[in-house]
Motif scaffolding. Structure first.
Motif, PDB file in Angstrom:
ATOM      1  N   ALA A  65       0.842  -1.247   0.114  1.00 16.19           N
ATOM      2  CA  ALA A  65       0.116   0.121  -0.022  1.00 16.19           C
ATOM      3  C   ALA A  65       0.735   1.133  -0.047  1.00 16.19           C
ATOM      4  O   ALA A  65       1.851   1.116   0.709  1.00 16.19           O
ATOM      5  N   ALA A  66       0.491   2.316  -0.759  1.00 16.54           N
ATOM      6  CA  ALA A  66       1.175   3.497  -0.963  1.00 16.54           C
ATOM      7  C   ALA A  66       0.085   4.629  -0.423  1.00 16.54           C
ATOM      8  O   ALA A  66      -0.807   4.696  -0.946  1.00 16.54           O
ATOM      9  N   ILE A  67       0.762   5.508   0.451  1.00 13.86           N
ATOM     10  CA  ILE A  67      -0.172   6.809   0.506  1.00 13.86           C
ATOM     11  C   ILE A  67       0.910   7.980   0.203  1.00 13.86           C
ATOM     12  O   ILE A  67       1.846   8.414   0.596  1.00 13.86           O
ATOM     13  N   ILE A  68       0.158   8.801  -0.725  1.00 16.45           N
ATOM     14  CA  ILE A  68       1.057   9.772  -1.241  1.00 16.45           C
ATOM     15  C   ILE A  68       0.105  11.220  -0.721  1.00 16.45           C
ATOM     16  O   ILE A  68      -1.111  11.395  -0.909  1.00 16.45           O
ATOM     17  N   ALA A  69       0.565  11.932   0.193  1.00 15.42           N
ATOM     18  CA  ALA A  69      -0.038  12.985   0.973  1.00 15.42           C
ATOM     19  C   ALA A  69       0.276  14.503  -0.065  1.00 15.42           C
ATOM     20  O   ALA A  69       1.361  14.476  -0.415  1.00 15.42           O
ATOM     21  N   GLY A  70      -0.585  15.298   0.211  1.00 16.09           N
ATOM     22  CA  GLY A  70      -0.628  16.673  -0.332  1.00 16.09           C
ATOM     23  C   GLY A  70      -0.683  16.523  -1.911  1.00 16.09           C
ATOM     24  O   GLY A  70       0.086  17.461  -2.629  1.00 16.09           O
ATOM     25  N   VAL A  71      -1.562  15.847  -2.627  1.00 15.29           N
ATOM     26  CA  VAL A  71      -1.800  15.792  -4.093  1.00 15.29           C
ATOM     27  C   VAL A  71      -2.596  16.849  -4.115  1.00 15.29           C
ATOM     28  O   VAL A  71      -3.934  16.596  -4.712  1.00 15.29           O
ATOM     29  N   GLU A  72      -2.258  18.133  -4.316  1.00 18.36           N
ATOM     30  CA  GLU A  72      -2.862  19.096  -4.429  1.00 18.36           C
ATOM     31  C   GLU A  72      -2.213  20.257  -5.252  1.00 18.36           C
ATOM     32  O   GLU A  72      -1.069  20.233  -5.136  1.00 18.36           O
ATOM     33  N   ASP A  73      -2.821  21.008  -6.219  1.00 12.79           N
ATOM     34  CA  ASP A  73      -2.249  22.286  -6.602  1.00 12.79           C
ATOM     35  C   ASP A  73      -1.457  23.090  -5.954  1.00 12.79           C
ATOM     36  O   ASP A  73      -1.699  23.684  -5.004  1.00 12.79           O
TER      37      ASP A  73
END
Length: 131
Positions: A65-73
């Protein structure tokens, strides 16, 4: 499950053995010496339990499992970074997951993270244009 203190004790013993060498190192060199030790101890004591890393460091790895945080412009892609490189790094991070992939973003940031990635402190944040 192994005790976390066992890893800490082992790390402290190794650091103590460097006490004469450490005085000659800059802070950056010191951190670069300790980082591999921390990874080795963590992997030996808790194999595969948790890895926290940058997108660029995840290249070549696979995880359940991977969690990528802050995927925002304003964060991904970072405004002053190469757009194509940022897209490639997000792709690398997303393709590490074998079973589960979680992408997180904030609608609004407050506190110390409010200024992360953008000058729009009080405004509503949008998802990354890569999604």
């Amino acid at each position: 499950m192994p005790r976390v203190t066992e890893g800490v004790e082992s790390l402290l013993e190794k650091i103590d053995s460097w006490k004469d060498t450490v005085q000659e190192l800059t802070f950056g060199q010191y951190v670069n010496q300790i980082e591999p030790l921390i990874k080795d101890i963590t992997n030996a004591k808790t194999p595969g339990l948790l890895r926290i890393m940058t997108l660029s460091r995840s290249k070549g790895l696979t995880v359940k499992a991977a969690i990528i945080a802050g995927v925002e412009d304003g964060i991904i892609p970072y405004p002053r970074a190469d757009y194509q490189e940022e897209r490639r790094l997000l792709y690398v991070g997303m393709t590490r997951a074998q079973e589960y992939l979680f992408l997180t973003r904030c609608r609004r940031r407050t506190g110390r993270t409010a200024r992360s990635g953008t000058i729009n402190v009080a405004g509503i944040r949008r998802s990354s244009p890569f999604l």
